[in-house]
Design an enzyme around this catalytic site. Structure first.
Site, PDB file in Angstrom:
ATOM      1  N   ARG A 156      -0.231  13.962  14.068  1.00  0.00           N
ATOM      2  CA  ARG A 156       0.548  13.753  12.845  1.00  0.00           C
ATOM      3  C   ARG A 156       0.752  15.084  12.130  1.00  0.00           C
ATOM      4  O   ARG A 156       0.123  15.358  11.118  1.00  0.00           O
ATOM      5  CB  ARG A 156      -0.116  12.703  11.977  1.00  0.00           C
ATOM      6  CG  ARG A 156      -0.141  11.358  12.689  1.00  0.00           C
ATOM      7  CD  ARG A 156      -0.632  10.247  11.831  1.00  0.00           C
ATOM      8  NE  ARG A 156       0.365   9.795  10.874  1.00  0.00           N
ATOM      9  CZ  ARG A 156       0.151   8.797  10.037  1.00  0.00           C
ATOM     10  NH1 ARG A 156      -1.001   8.165  10.040  1.00  0.00           N
ATOM     11  NH2 ARG A 156       1.084   8.424   9.181  1.00  0.00           N
ATOM     12  N   ARG A 162      -8.984  -0.597   4.673  1.00  0.00           N
ATOM     13  CA  ARG A 162      -8.107   0.461   4.159  1.00  0.00           C
ATOM     14  C   ARG A 162      -6.797  -0.113   3.636  1.00  0.00           C
ATOM     15  O   ARG A 162      -6.196   0.448   2.727  1.00  0.00           O
ATOM     16  CB  ARG A 162      -7.766   1.453   5.280  1.00  0.00           C
ATOM     17  CG  ARG A 162      -8.831   2.488   5.549  1.00  0.00           C
ATOM     18  CD  ARG A 162      -8.285   3.525   6.516  1.00  0.00           C
ATOM     19  NE  ARG A 162      -6.932   3.899   6.139  1.00  0.00           N
ATOM     20  CZ  ARG A 162      -5.978   4.264   6.975  1.00  0.00           C
ATOM     21  NH1 ARG A 162      -6.218   4.335   8.262  1.00  0.00           N
ATOM     22  NH2 ARG A 162      -4.771   4.581   6.550  1.00  0.00           N
ATOM     23  N   CYS A 197      -5.012   7.708  10.218  1.00  0.00           N
ATOM     24  CA  CYS A 197      -5.231   6.917  11.436  1.00  0.00           C
ATOM     25  C   CYS A 197      -5.167   7.784  12.697  1.00  0.00           C
ATOM     26  O   CYS A 197      -4.586   8.861  12.690  1.00  0.00           O
ATOM     27  CB  CYS A 197      -4.129   5.882  11.574  1.00  0.00           C
ATOM     28  SG  CYS A 197      -4.257   4.530  10.440  1.00  0.00           S
ATOM     29  N   ASP A 208       4.632  -0.316  12.244  1.00  0.00           N
ATOM     30  CA  ASP A 208       3.389  -0.926  11.752  1.00  0.00           C
ATOM     31  C   ASP A 208       3.257  -2.392  12.180  1.00  0.00           C
ATOM     32  O   ASP A 208       2.178  -2.971  12.059  1.00  0.00           O
ATOM     33  CB  ASP A 208       3.309  -0.830  10.220  1.00  0.00           C
ATOM     34  CG  ASP A 208       3.199   0.609   9.745  1.00  0.00           C
ATOM     35  OD1 ASP A 208       2.714   1.449  10.516  1.00  0.00           O
ATOM     36  OD2 ASP A 208       3.608   0.892   8.607  1.00  0.00           O
ATOM     37  N   LYS A 255       0.828  -1.207   0.000  1.00  0.00           N
ATOM     38  CA  LYS A 255       0.000   0.000   0.000  1.00  0.00           C
ATOM     39  C   LYS A 255       0.868   1.266   0.000  1.00  0.00           C
ATOM     40  O   LYS A 255       0.649   2.179  -0.793  1.00  0.00           O
ATOM     41  CB  LYS A 255      -0.883  -0.013   1.271  1.00  0.00           C
ATOM     42  CG  LYS A 255      -1.512   1.309   1.628  1.00  0.00           C
ATOM     43  CD  LYS A 255      -2.353   1.217   2.881  1.00  0.00           C
ATOM     44  CE  LYS A 255      -1.631   1.466   4.179  1.00  0.00           C
ATOM     45  NZ  LYS A 255      -1.366   2.863   4.537  1.00  0.00           N
ATOM     46  N   ASN A 256       1.847   1.308   0.900  1.00  0.00           N
ATOM     47  CA  ASN A 256       2.600   2.549   1.090  1.00  0.00           C
ATOM     48  C   ASN A 256       3.633   2.806  -0.005  1.00  0.00           C
ATOM     49  O   ASN A 256       4.248   3.872  -0.029  1.00  0.00           O
ATOM     50  CB  ASN A 256       3.257   2.574   2.473  1.00  0.00           C
ATOM     51  CG  ASN A 256       2.207   2.814   3.559  1.00  0.00           C
ATOM     52  OD1 ASN A 256       1.111   3.275   3.264  1.00  0.00           O
ATOM     53  ND2 ASN A 256       2.546   2.481   4.801  1.00  0.00           N
TER      54      ASN A 256
HETATM   55  N1  EPU Z   1       6.316  13.664  11.988  1.00  0.00           N
HETATM   56  C1  EPU Z   1       6.316  14.969  12.394  1.00  0.00           C
HETATM   57  N2  EPU Z   1       6.251  15.929  11.420  1.00  0.00           N
HETATM   58  C2  EPU Z   1       6.182  15.638  10.108  1.00  0.00           C
HETATM   59  C3  EPU Z   1       6.167  14.291   9.706  1.00  0.00           C
HETATM   60  C4  EPU Z   1       6.252  13.313  10.677  1.00  0.00           C
HETATM   61  O1  EPU Z   1       6.374  15.269  13.573  1.00  0.00           O
HETATM   62  O2  EPU Z   1       6.121  16.554   9.292  1.00  0.00           O
HETATM   63  C5  EPU Z   1       6.371  12.603  13.013  1.00  0.00           C
HETATM   64  C6  EPU Z   1       5.153  11.700  12.958  1.00  0.00           C
HETATM   65  O3  EPU Z   1       4.060  12.254  13.665  1.00  0.00           O
HETATM   66  C7  EPU Z   1       5.693  10.434  13.548  1.00  0.00           C
HETATM   67  C8  EPU Z   1       7.136  10.404  13.032  1.00  0.00           C
HETATM   68  O4  EPU Z   1       7.443  11.748  12.704  1.00  0.00           O
HETATM   69  O5  EPU Z   1       5.684  10.537  14.935  1.00  0.00           O
HETATM   70  C9  EPU Z   1       7.384   9.542  11.816  1.00  0.00           C
HETATM   71  O6  EPU Z   1       6.479   9.855  10.814  1.00  0.00           O
HETATM   72  P1  EPU Z   1       6.726   9.631   9.264  1.00  0.00           P
HETATM   73  O7  EPU Z   1       6.591  10.954   8.601  1.00  0.00           O
HETATM   74  O8  EPU Z   1       7.959   8.838   9.008  1.00  0.00           O
HETATM   75  O9  EPU Z   1       5.461   8.746   8.928  1.00  0.00           O
HETATM   76  P2  EPU Z   1       4.533   8.955   7.716  1.00  0.00           P
HETATM   77  O10 EPU Z   1       5.374   9.260   6.537  1.00  0.00           O
HETATM   78  O11 EPU Z   1       3.408   9.824   8.047  1.00  0.00           O
HETATM   79  C10 EPU Z   1       4.633   6.470   6.840  1.00  0.00           C
HETATM   80  C11 EPU Z   1       3.604   5.401   6.596  1.00  0.00           C
HETATM   81  C12 EPU Z   1       3.087   4.860   7.919  1.00  0.00           C
HETATM   82  C13 EPU Z   1       4.287   4.293   8.699  1.00  0.00           C
HETATM   83  C14 EPU Z   1       5.340   5.394   8.889  1.00  0.00           C
HETATM   84  C15 EPU Z   1       6.592   4.913   9.579  1.00  0.00           C
HETATM   85  C16 EPU Z   1       2.602   6.116   4.539  1.00  0.00           C
HETATM   86  C17 EPU Z   1       1.415   6.649   3.848  1.00  0.00           C
HETATM   87  N3  EPU Z   1       2.503   5.960   5.859  1.00  0.00           N
HETATM   88  O12 EPU Z   1       3.937   7.491   7.560  1.00  0.00           O
HETATM   89  O13 EPU Z   1       2.188   3.818   7.639  1.00  0.00           O
HETATM   90  O14 EPU Z   1       3.851   3.839   9.948  1.00  0.00           O
HETATM   91  O15 EPU Z   1       5.710   5.938   7.597  1.00  0.00           O
HETATM   92  O16 EPU Z   1       7.167   3.870   8.870  1.00  0.00           O
HETATM   93  O17 EPU Z   1       3.583   5.798   3.911  1.00  0.00           O
HETATM   94  C18 EPU Z   1       0.235   2.524   7.914  1.00  0.00           C
HETATM   95  O18 EPU Z   1       0.440   2.052   6.802  1.00  0.00           O
HETATM   96  O19 EPU Z   1      -0.640   2.077   8.693  1.00  0.00           O
HETATM   97  C19 EPU Z   1       1.039   3.646   8.379  1.00  0.00           C
HETATM   98  C20 EPU Z   1       0.689   4.390   9.419  1.00  0.00           C
END
Ligand code: EPU
Length: 420
Positions: free
Chosen positions: A121, A400, A116, A306, A22-23
């Site tokens: 976030r 999802r 989620c 995850d 998915k991601n």
């Molecule tokens: N964070 C910030 N500011 C930002 C971005 C992130 O504070 O601008 C924080 C987040 O709140 C979190 C941490 O940094 O505490 C890491 O977040 P990251 O940005 O790496 O996560 P993401 O890119 O939002 C993706 C996946 C998630 C997966 C995470 C970590 C997608 C669409 N989502 O999220 O997947 O858990 O990386 O590997 O690619 C899922 O599939 O269920 C899922 C949540």
């Protein structure tokens, strides 16, 4: 609201296939906005999050044709415009539309992307990265406005992340793909989904080099059409592997890349989960006794956040005290409350830390699927329960990210039904 009803079953057995990630898929669908002509993506799961990102792009004039797991995308009629705010607020991954839309049309506006309930976030790392890249970024009345001034477009630039972010790294890659200037990233995310996006962009003609957590990107104004097969979903694969271990079943999980799961397999070895691995499969065997273990999540190649919730169920079946530490998201232990309802002995010391005392038999109960991964986790818990029916509310949270999940579980002997 759909629900899943699960009854204790005999052991699960047979073969379960893993579908596409998915991601990774969502980011490549966003990446198709950069390409003129047809993009062909294989191994695209048919899940709610993908349907939503498709819907957002359709509203911008992009057309899609799905044939099984193959998705053909044509951007011939793509018009400048903003992504639909309602849909954006329903899917967190929509944030990766900023990179391609800003690069292509020099401006984009969108509300805070949803998703989620696993903690706050914010998207400050994205905003900061686009500011480094020269964009004017404003926030008014819950909307983010991104504008790329003409004068800055050709200046080489370095984006340094103070903390790693998967989607912020991907946003810079997607933005940089159409830029002829050199863009460097420091402290980039290296999750397999990010690497797969890089492979996709390279096929389109983007030059990208990697050196540890440093990336250098030099894009092109005219990118070539791409045909790409998305990597298998390592989280789905890991979830099935944990399901087999928790239910003490013998299960072959096929169509995965074991190297993406090294950290989980290392934990399995330490806990006493017996398994065999091949080029594209894992065979989990019935293990006599599992040992408690400590888990702390970290960016790849660390233990994936995850898989932390599914692992929480497995640890209820392991002898001794296990410690969980969630280092990525601030609110990803709520599912433990549902496991407590089912009889698990757990001490939650903060929103990020808990101790699990095992082994403890689980019993069926009425529980809430709080988000995507917690939902899949409760499926594992329901199938691990010795007695009683488990009812999981909000099946759509699981839809999802997991295609036809009940069908695949029924095929390996699970007693699971979807009810309205
Ligand atoms: N964070 C910030 N500011 C930002 C971005 C992130 O504070 O601008 C924080 C987040 O709140 C979190 C941490 O940094 O505490 C890491 O977040 P990251 O940005 O790496 O996560 P993401 O890119 O939002 C993706 C996946 C998630 C997966 C995470 C970590 C997608 C669409 N989502 O999220 O997947 O858990 O990386 O590997 O690619 C899922 O599939 O269920 C899922 C949540």
């Amino acid at each position: 609201m759909a629900k899943f009803k699960i009854l204790p079953a005999k052991k699960l057995s047979g073969v379960i296939p893993v579908y596409g990630a998915k991601n990774a898929a969502i980011k490549m669908i966003a990446g198709s906005l950069l390409l003129k002509g047809e993009t062909i993506l294989d191994n695209i799961p048919d899940i709610l999050d993908i349907q939503k990102i498709i819907r957002i792009l359709e509203k911008l004039g992009v057309s899609f044709h799905r044939d099984g797991h193959r998705l053909k995308i044509s951007t011939q009629n793509l018009r400048p415009g903003d992504p639909d705010p309602k849909l954006v607020s329903e899917i967190r991954a929509s944030v990766v539309l900023v990179g391609p839309l800003l690069s292509r049309f020099s401006s984009v506006n969108l509300p805070h992307p949803g998703g989620c309930t696993i903690g706050q976030r914010p998207i400050d790392r994205h905003l900061q990265a686009f500011r480094h890249l020269g964009a004017d970024v404003d926030e008014t009345k819950g909307y983010y406005h991104f504008q790329m001034p003409e004068t800055i477009k050709n200046r080489p630039v370095k984006v340094k992340f103070s903390e790693i972010s998967v989607t912020a790294t991907e946003n810079v890659l997607l933005f940089g793909a159409l830029q002829e200037r050199l863009i460097e990233i420091e402290n980039a995310a290296l999750e397999p989904e990010v690497i797969d996006l890089i492979e996709f962009l390279k096929k389109a003609g983007v030059e990208i080099s990697l050196n540890g957590r440093r990336m250098a990107i030099r894009g092109r104004r005219n990118l070539s059409p791409v045909k790409h097969r998305v990597i298998p979903d390592r989280i789905e694969a890991g979830t099935f592997a944990i399901l087999a271990a928790a239910t003490k079943s013998s299960l072959k999980i096929i169509g995965l890349i074991p190297e993406h799961l090294e950290n989980l397999l290392d934990k399995f070895q330490k806990m006493g989960v017996q398994f065999e691995r091949g080029g594209d499969f894992l065979y989990i065997k019935k293990s006599p006794r599992l040992k408690a273990l400590d888990i702390a999540t970290a960016p790849f190649p660390g233990f994936p956040t995850d898989l932390q919730p599914p692992m929480g169920v497995l640890l209820t079946q392991a002898a001794g005290i296990s410690r969980l530490k969630e280092n990525i998201f601030s609110n990803r232990l709520e599912y433990l409350g549902e496991l407590q309802k089912m009889g698990a002995r757990i001490k939650i010391s903060s929103s990020r830390e808990a101790k699990i005392y095992g082994p403890k038999e689980l019993n069926g109960d009425k529980i809430e699927s709080l988000d995507l991964r917690a939902g899949a986790t409760l499926l594992i818990a329901g199938l691990t329960a010795k007695y009683g029916e488990t009812v999981i509310n909000h099946a759509e949270n699981i839809d999802r990210g997991y295609e036809k999940i009940e069908e695949r579980l029924q095929n390996i002997g699970a007693n699971i039904q979807r009810v309205q």
